[in-house]
Design an enzyme around this catalytic site. Sequence first.
Site, PDB file in Angstrom:
ATOM      1  N   HIS A  21      38.504  33.555  49.985  1.00 40.71           N
ATOM      2  CA  HIS A  21      39.125  34.354  49.139  1.00 40.71           C
ATOM      3  C   HIS A  21      40.457  33.572  48.596  1.00 40.71           C
ATOM      4  O   HIS A  21      41.007  33.863  47.423  1.00 40.71           O
ATOM      5  CB  HIS A  21      39.722  35.713  49.960  1.00 40.71           C
ATOM      6  CG  HIS A  21      38.514  36.455  50.296  1.00 40.71           C
ATOM      7  ND1 HIS A  21      38.475  37.817  49.796  1.00 40.71           N
ATOM      8  CD2 HIS A  21      37.413  35.990  51.134  1.00 40.71           C
ATOM      9  CE1 HIS A  21      37.588  38.349  50.389  1.00 40.71           C
ATOM     10  NE2 HIS A  21      36.667  37.423  50.968  1.00 40.71           N
ATOM     11  N   ASP A 120      44.251  41.446  47.374  1.00 41.62           N
ATOM     12  CA  ASP A 120      42.844  41.183  47.808  1.00 41.62           C
ATOM     13  C   ASP A 120      42.199  42.750  48.253  1.00 41.62           C
ATOM     14  O   ASP A 120      43.021  43.282  48.788  1.00 41.62           O
ATOM     15  CB  ASP A 120      42.505  40.432  48.979  1.00 41.62           C
ATOM     16  CG  ASP A 120      41.016  39.815  49.227  1.00 41.62           C
ATOM     17  OD1 ASP A 120      40.208  40.702  48.965  1.00 41.62           O
ATOM     18  OD2 ASP A 120      40.698  38.737  48.951  1.00 41.62           O
ATOM     19  N   THR A 142      36.869  39.109  44.688  1.00 41.17           N
ATOM     20  CA  THR A 142      36.345  37.745  44.772  1.00 41.17           C
ATOM     21  C   THR A 142      34.919  37.866  44.767  1.00 41.17           C
ATOM     22  O   THR A 142      34.213  36.512  44.764  1.00 41.17           O
ATOM     23  CB  THR A 142      36.993  37.005  45.891  1.00 41.17           C
ATOM     24  OG1 THR A 142      36.561  38.120  47.139  1.00 41.17           O
ATOM     25  CG2 THR A 142      38.424  36.739  45.857  1.00 41.17           C
TER      26      THR A 142
END
Length: 285
Positions: A21, A120, A142
Amino acid sequence: MGTQVTTTLRLLMFPWLAYGHILPFLNVAKKLVDRGILIYLCSTPINLKSTINKVPEKYADLIHLIELHLPELPELPPHYHTTNGLPPHLNHTLKKALKMSKPNLSKILQNLKPDLVIYDIMQQWAEHVANEHNIPAVRLLTFSAAVTSYFVNLVKKPGVEFPFPDIYLRKIEQVNEERLVDGYIQIALICTSRTIEAKYIDFLSELSNMKIVPVGPPVQDLITNDADDMELIDWLGTKDENSTVFVSFGSEYFLSKEDMEEVALGLELSNVNFLWVARFPKGEE
């Protein structure tokens, strides 16, 4: 007298604590720096220790690595503040510790005052922390658009067949991925391109009612002087095109002895060249 370039935007990027990530976030960071934007890349010290070697010198002045300290837990010392080598039974503890670091992230935002937070999808709560400081936040996925749209379809339209039959999971493999469709801001960045996944991007946008902005696939620049790395590259150069399989299960999964034997047997029977990243939890031989 030369023209002075001033940075107009400052972004804080907050990836999940896994190299799979962090590196895609870093790739996006470099593209943003190319447009004159200052980047704060925020992660734990143990992750940043490795990340610093991945930042090319020409980007060093505009990509600042910001340490986020997790609360001290007896079972989770600082060298476990990453998924790299983390024993599987501590995965949940790491996620809990990261969520407990909200006050530390809040202080970082208060001090740096970025214009935007890119977080994220693994830590949806970061959007709420940013909003408390009146800082807009957008998520960066991602995963591929194909995988993401599959799970969003699973959550938002249970029982409705995914329109692209090449992508599927058996019932036993299905998990709850509601975090993909939560959030306030109806825009998401995703590590792919329309050249590769146009139909999945369009379907994901339609499903989620979000604007999906592809930022390019997570391909890294080659930065290595490591003799072992060069040996692998030289070895690959001696093989025919499409003759070699790359085997990796990421930094968060460790195969059992039985599974490793099955994979090894399959590779042997396939009679192909292969590169296999065999990983073990820290502390195991």
